[in-house]
Design a protein around this motif. Structure first.
Motif, PDB file in Angstrom:
ATOM      1  N   ALA A 176      57.988 -26.797   3.118  1.00 16.38           N
ATOM      2  CA  ALA A 176      57.771 -25.617   3.957  1.00 16.38           C
ATOM      3  C   ALA A 176      58.288 -25.914   5.350  1.00 16.38           C
ATOM      4  O   ALA A 176      58.327 -27.071   5.785  1.00 16.38           O
ATOM      5  CB  ALA A 176      56.288 -25.249   3.996  1.00 16.38           C
ATOM      6  N   VAL A 177      58.691 -24.874   6.039  1.00 10.08           N
ATOM      7  CA  VAL A 177      59.217 -25.020   7.391  1.00 10.08           C
ATOM      8  C   VAL A 177      58.052 -25.012   8.369  1.00 10.08           C
ATOM      9  O   VAL A 177      57.302 -24.029   8.444  1.00 10.08           O
ATOM     10  CB  VAL A 177      60.190 -23.872   7.733  1.00 10.08           C
ATOM     11  N   PRO A 178      57.853 -26.095   9.129  1.00  7.22           N
ATOM     12  CA  PRO A 178      56.769 -26.076  10.119  1.00  7.22           C
ATOM     13  C   PRO A 178      57.088 -25.118  11.260  1.00  7.22           C
ATOM     14  O   PRO A 178      58.244 -25.037  11.707  1.00  7.22           O
ATOM     15  CB  PRO A 178      56.721 -27.527  10.605  1.00  7.22           C
ATOM     16  N   GLY A 179      56.081 -24.403  11.717  1.00  7.62           N
ATOM     17  CA  GLY A 179      56.321 -23.484  12.833  1.00  7.62           C
ATOM     18  C   GLY A 179      56.751 -24.214  14.088  1.00  7.62           C
ATOM     19  O   GLY A 179      57.623 -23.756  14.823  1.00  7.62           O
ATOM     20  N   ARG A 180      56.133 -25.371  14.311  1.00 10.07           N
ATOM     21  CA  ARG A 180      56.445 -26.189  15.493  1.00 10.07           C
ATOM     22  C   ARG A 180      56.584 -27.637  15.036  1.00 10.07           C
ATOM     23  O   ARG A 180      55.756 -28.139  14.273  1.00 10.07           O
ATOM     24  CB  ARG A 180      55.330 -26.080  16.528  1.00 10.07           C
ATOM     25  N   LEU A 181      57.617 -28.288  15.515  1.00  9.69           N
ATOM     26  CA  LEU A 181      57.890 -29.670  15.117  1.00  9.69           C
ATOM     27  C   LEU A 181      58.235 -30.498  16.346  1.00  9.69           C
ATOM     28  O   LEU A 181      59.113 -30.127  17.128  1.00  9.69           O
ATOM     29  CB  LEU A 181      59.054 -29.726  14.118  1.00  9.69           C
ATOM     30  N   ILE A 182      57.545 -31.615  16.499  1.00  6.06           N
ATOM     31  CA  ILE A 182      57.895 -32.596  17.527  1.00  6.06           C
ATOM     32  C   ILE A 182      58.712 -33.693  16.851  1.00  6.06           C
ATOM     33  O   ILE A 182      58.317 -34.223  15.814  1.00  6.06           O
ATOM     34  CB  ILE A 182      56.642 -33.219  18.175  1.00  6.06           C
ATOM     35  N   VAL A 183      59.850 -34.024  17.432  1.00  8.08           N
ATOM     36  CA  VAL A 183      60.692 -35.108  16.935  1.00  8.08           C
ATOM     37  C   VAL A 183      60.698 -36.201  17.995  1.00  8.08           C
ATOM     38  O   VAL A 183      61.123 -35.966  19.130  1.00  8.08           O
ATOM     39  CB  VAL A 183      62.129 -34.633  16.659  1.00  8.08           C
ATOM     40  N   VAL A 184      60.224 -37.392  17.620  1.00  2.99           N
ATOM     41  CA  VAL A 184      60.180 -38.515  18.549  1.00  2.99           C
ATOM     42  C   VAL A 184      61.312 -39.470  18.192  1.00  2.99           C
ATOM     43  O   VAL A 184      61.341 -40.046  17.104  1.00  2.99           O
ATOM     44  CB  VAL A 184      58.825 -39.250  18.480  1.00  2.99           C
ATOM     45  N   GLY A 185      62.242 -39.625  19.114  1.00  2.00           N
ATOM     46  CA  GLY A 185      63.397 -40.479  18.876  1.00  2.00           C
ATOM     47  C   GLY A 185      64.676 -39.765  19.263  1.00  2.00           C
ATOM     48  O   GLY A 185      64.719 -38.536  19.358  1.00  2.00           O
ATOM     49  N   GLY A 186      65.748 -40.549  19.448  1.00  2.00           N
ATOM     50  CA  GLY A 186      67.014 -39.956  19.851  1.00  2.00           C
ATOM     51  C   GLY A 186      68.195 -40.405  19.037  1.00  2.00           C
ATOM     52  O   GLY A 186      69.336 -40.159  19.421  1.00  2.00           O
ATOM     53  N   GLY A 187      67.929 -41.053  17.892  1.00  4.87           N
ATOM     54  CA  GLY A 187      69.011 -41.561  17.073  1.00  4.87           C
ATOM     55  C   GLY A 187      69.469 -40.575  16.022  1.00  4.87           C
ATOM     56  O   GLY A 187      69.277 -39.357  16.140  1.00  4.87           O
ATOM     57  N   VAL A 188      70.052 -41.101  14.958  1.00  4.31           N
ATOM     58  CA  VAL A 188      70.676 -40.257  13.944  1.00  4.31           C
ATOM     59  C   VAL A 188      69.644 -39.401  13.212  1.00  4.31           C
ATOM     60  O   VAL A 188      69.815 -38.178  13.081  1.00  4.31           O
ATOM     61  CB  VAL A 188      71.465 -41.126  12.939  1.00  4.31           C
ATOM     62  N   VAL A 189      68.579 -40.021  12.718  1.00  3.48           N
ATOM     63  CA  VAL A 189      67.562 -39.259  11.993  1.00  3.48           C
ATOM     64  C   VAL A 189      66.961 -38.183  12.888  1.00  3.48           C
ATOM     65  O   VAL A 189      66.791 -37.029  12.478  1.00  3.48           O
ATOM     66  CB  VAL A 189      66.461 -40.192  11.457  1.00  3.48           C
ATOM     67  N   ALA A 190      66.652 -38.532  14.120  1.00  5.21           N
ATOM     68  CA  ALA A 190      66.034 -37.580  15.047  1.00  5.21           C
ATOM     69  C   ALA A 190      66.946 -36.394  15.315  1.00  5.21           C
ATOM     70  O   ALA A 190      66.513 -35.231  15.245  1.00  5.21           O
ATOM     71  CB  ALA A 190      65.684 -38.283  16.358  1.00  5.21           C
ATOM     72  N   THR A 191      68.200 -36.649  15.609  1.00  2.00           N
ATOM     73  CA  THR A 191      69.103 -35.545  15.960  1.00  2.00           C
ATOM     74  C   THR A 191      69.430 -34.687  14.743  1.00  2.00           C
ATOM     75  O   THR A 191      69.500 -33.460  14.843  1.00  2.00           O
ATOM     76  CB  THR A 191      70.396 -36.077  16.594  1.00  2.00           C
ATOM     77  N   GLU A 192      69.634 -35.320  13.586  1.00  3.46           N
ATOM     78  CA  GLU A 192      69.948 -34.535  12.393  1.00  3.46           C
ATOM     79  C   GLU A 192      68.765 -33.671  11.973  1.00  3.46           C
ATOM     80  O   GLU A 192      68.931 -32.492  11.615  1.00  3.46           O
ATOM     81  CB  GLU A 192      70.365 -35.456  11.249  1.00  3.46           C
ATOM     82  N   MET A 193      67.570 -34.238  11.985  1.00  5.87           N
ATOM     83  CA  MET A 193      66.405 -33.458  11.556  1.00  5.87           C
ATOM     84  C   MET A 193      66.037 -32.387  12.585  1.00  5.87           C
ATOM     85  O   MET A 193      65.578 -31.301  12.219  1.00  5.87           O
ATOM     86  CB  MET A 193      65.229 -34.382  11.278  1.00  5.87           C
ATOM     87  N   ALA A 194      66.255 -32.663  13.856  1.00  2.00           N
ATOM     88  CA  ALA A 194      66.051 -31.619  14.865  1.00  2.00           C
ATOM     89  C   ALA A 194      67.022 -30.469  14.624  1.00  2.00           C
ATOM     90  O   ALA A 194      66.650 -29.292  14.718  1.00  2.00           O
ATOM     91  CB  ALA A 194      66.242 -32.196  16.266  1.00  2.00           C
ATOM     92  N   THR A 195      68.263 -30.793  14.292  1.00  2.00           N
ATOM     93  CA  THR A 195      69.274 -29.768  13.997  1.00  2.00           C
ATOM     94  C   THR A 195      68.874 -28.943  12.785  1.00  2.00           C
ATOM     95  O   THR A 195      68.916 -27.700  12.812  1.00  2.00           O
ATOM     96  CB  THR A 195      70.637 -30.427  13.760  1.00  2.00           C
ATOM     97  N   ALA A 196      68.498 -29.625  11.705  1.00  2.00           N
ATOM     98  CA  ALA A 196      68.187 -28.933  10.460  1.00  2.00           C
ATOM     99  C   ALA A 196      66.968 -28.028  10.588  1.00  2.00           C
ATOM    100  O   ALA A 196      67.011 -26.841  10.228  1.00  2.00           O
ATOM    101  CB  ALA A 196      67.976 -29.950   9.339  1.00  2.00           C
ATOM    102  N   TRP A 197      65.867 -28.570  11.099  1.00  2.00           N
ATOM    103  CA  TRP A 197      64.630 -27.783  11.125  1.00  2.00           C
ATOM    104  C   TRP A 197      64.663 -26.700  12.189  1.00  2.00           C
ATOM    105  O   TRP A 197      64.047 -25.641  12.022  1.00  2.00           O
ATOM    106  CB  TRP A 197      63.427 -28.706  11.279  1.00  2.00           C
ATOM    107  N   ARG A 198      65.418 -26.911  13.268  1.00  2.07           N
ATOM    108  CA  ARG A 198      65.585 -25.830  14.242  1.00  2.07           C
ATOM    109  C   ARG A 198      66.346 -24.679  13.595  1.00  2.07           C
ATOM    110  O   ARG A 198      65.997 -23.504  13.756  1.00  2.07           O
ATOM    111  CB  ARG A 198      66.328 -26.329  15.480  1.00  2.07           C
ATOM    112  N   ALA A 199      67.394 -24.999  12.827  1.00  2.00           N
ATOM    113  CA  ALA A 199      68.171 -23.958  12.161  1.00  2.00           C
ATOM    114  C   ALA A 199      67.345 -23.214  11.118  1.00  2.00           C
ATOM    115  O   ALA A 199      67.564 -22.022  10.868  1.00  2.00           O
ATOM    116  CB  ALA A 199      69.403 -24.573  11.508  1.00  2.00           C
ATOM    117  N   LEU A 200      66.378 -23.898  10.538  1.00  2.58           N
ATOM    118  CA  LEU A 200      65.514 -23.272   9.530  1.00  2.58           C
ATOM    119  C   LEU A 200      64.359 -22.494  10.134  1.00  2.58           C
ATOM    120  O   LEU A 200      63.583 -21.878   9.410  1.00  2.58           O
ATOM    121  CB  LEU A 200      64.981 -24.345   8.571  1.00  2.58           C
TER     122      LEU A 200
END
Length: 477
Positions: A176-200
């Motif tokens: 499920a898509v969380p309404g609000r998501l905090i991503v801690v970190g600035g590397g590959v996993v952090a940036t990719e998952m921030a991109t994906a879940w923001r788009a969703l």
């Protein structure tokens, strides 16, 4: 617990992810009997919780972003993504977390699979505790290969255990898509998952302890990705550390070192990796449990004549494609030693030497824009003592880039060794640049002279014409 008689193989592989599978493929191709031990799903982290699901989540986001940059098409793709369809597509690509197909592949190459937790039990000996209480004892005539990968490393923070944070596994497998998501970190996993879940549709806040995103790449890569995330509606905060986390009902609360209180439905920690070697019996062969394993260029553990460590566990390059490359090198080295054939140790680019781990590691970050790099950054090249020049190109100057996307924004850099006139590193940032990086990998790994690169003519009008601009920049400087 029922114990079977000891079974002898030429090679025993601990871990059936892509790396272990490739080792088994190469040793079986050389005629060596091979056993593979896996405690989870055959196919490993990449197939079920990393490469494949993350890219399945990201592809719709990137495709929509690209379409919105094409005149005549952008008006047709202004609506939100169909999140259930995206998640269903992700489930398809991970085979619904079933490994029947991967097991069939292992059967097809003639490798024997042992389900359960494998541990070293002295030199050349592995014990496997099976899911039904059975205990197998395997011995290796020539090699035991550790390819158990890595796991997410969580920080020691007050309240973290009670919060039940996401790691990369939960971020790529959520239903499920969380309404609000905090991503801690600035590397590959952090940036990719921030991109994906923001788009969703998630309201995403990215908290970065350092100065910027993607710190292992050229600085402009993180700057362009951060700019795009902010334009997409994400809140990106650099120089910010999380001091504590709590869960109040269904709400996660993160407290920062600056005193901010941030609320969300889920929190993802993408703050590093640790080797999955803590319960492998390393102490029975004189090694430290939980440690990264130090290897030579043939992937043999230093000080051992029979133990190999391939993939993440050796900490040389934590990338699936690089681990598979190491697997091919290790498989060839194991086969050569088993046959009594001398290794090509005098050739740093030979069949038995993982030289690319040091000189030509490629990586693509599937954000919007994509960031792709191979070899050394400018700072790394200077720190290594090379006499270098960096050549930068604004990719909007490339005709093919303008056709690819209206208002194309991107940047390219090549780092030239001035003494040898070869490339030490190349970085591209921009839409679609992931497909450019293999050309750069060939140039770096092949140590192709600048003079010869002039004769590798890029087709017009493609984004790859950036190579011409880079070479002109070097010539005209």
């Amino acid at each position: 617990m029922t114990e079977t008689e000891s079974i002898a193989y030429d090679v025993v592989v601990l871990g059936a992810g892509p790396v272990g599978e490739n080792v088994a493929d190469r040793t079986r191709a050389a005629g060596l009997s091979t056993a593979v031990v896996e405690s989870e799903l055959v196919g490993g982290e990449c197939s079920y919780w990393a490469c494949m699901p993350s890219k399945a989540l990201l592809r719709p986001a990137i495709a929509r972003a690209d379409a919105r940059r094409v005149p005549g098409l952008r008006q047709s793709v202004q609506g939100p993504l169909d999140a259930p369809a995206v998640l269903a597509h992700r489930d398809y690509y991970v085979s619904h977390w079933k490994d029947d197909g991967q097991i069939a592949w292992l059967d097809g190459i003639g490798a024997d699979l042992y389900r359960g937790h494998g541990r070293l039990d002295g030199p050349r000996r592995v014990t496997v505790e099976g899911p039904d209480g059975e205990r197998h004892v395997l011995t290796a005539r020539h090699a035991v290969v550790v390819s158990t990968g890595s796991r997410a490393l969580l920080p020691d923070l007050p309240g973290l255990a009670q919060v039940k944070p996401w790691t990369s596994r939960e971020a790529t497998s959520a239903h499920a898509v969380p309404g609000r998501l905090i991503v801690v970190g600035g590397g590959v996993v952090a940036t990719e998952m921030a991109t994906a879940w923001r788009a969703l549709g998630s309201d995403v806040t990215v908290l970065v302890r350092g100065k910027g995103l993607l710190p292992r790449m050229e600085p402009f890569a993180g700057e362009l990705v951060a700019e795009a995330l902010q334009e997409a509606g994400a809140d990106v905060r650099t120089g910010t550390s999380v001091s504590a986390v709590t869960r109040e009902g269904s709400t996660v609360v993160a407290l920062t070192d600056s005193g901010d209180r941030i609320e969300a439905d889920e929190i993802l920690f993408a703050t590093g990796r640790a080797p999955r070697t803590d319960d492998l019996g390393l102490d029975t062969v004189g090694l430290e449990p939980g440690s990264w394993l130090d290897v030579d260029d043939s992937l043999q553990v230093v000080g051992s004549e029979w133990l190999y460590a391939v993939g993440d566990v050796n900490h040389r390059a934590l990338l699936t494609h690089q681990g598979k490359y190491q697997a091919r090198i290790a498989g060839a080295a194991i086969a050569a030693r088993a046959a009594g054939v001398p290794l090509l140790e005098t050739d740093p680019w030979g069949a038995h030497s993982a030289t690319a781990d040091r000189a030509a590691v490629p990586q693509v970050v599937f954000t919007d824009p994509e960031a792709a790099a191979v070899g050394l950054s400018l700072a790394e090249a200077e720190a290594a003592g090379h006499r270098v020049r960096a050549v930068d190109v604004d990719m909007s100057s490339v005709a093919g880039a303008g056709l690819y996307a209206d208002g194309y924004r991107g940047r390219a850099r090549m780092v030239v060794d001035l003494d040898r006139e070869i490339l030490l590193g190349v970085t591209f940032v921009g839409p679609g640049v992931g497909e450019l990086i293999h050309s750069a990998s060939i140039a770096v790994a092949g140590e192709v002279p600048i003079g010869r690169l002039w004769h590798a003519v890029p087709s017009y009008p493609t984004v790859s014409e950036v190579w011409l601009r880079l070479l002109e920049g070097y010539r005209d400087a």
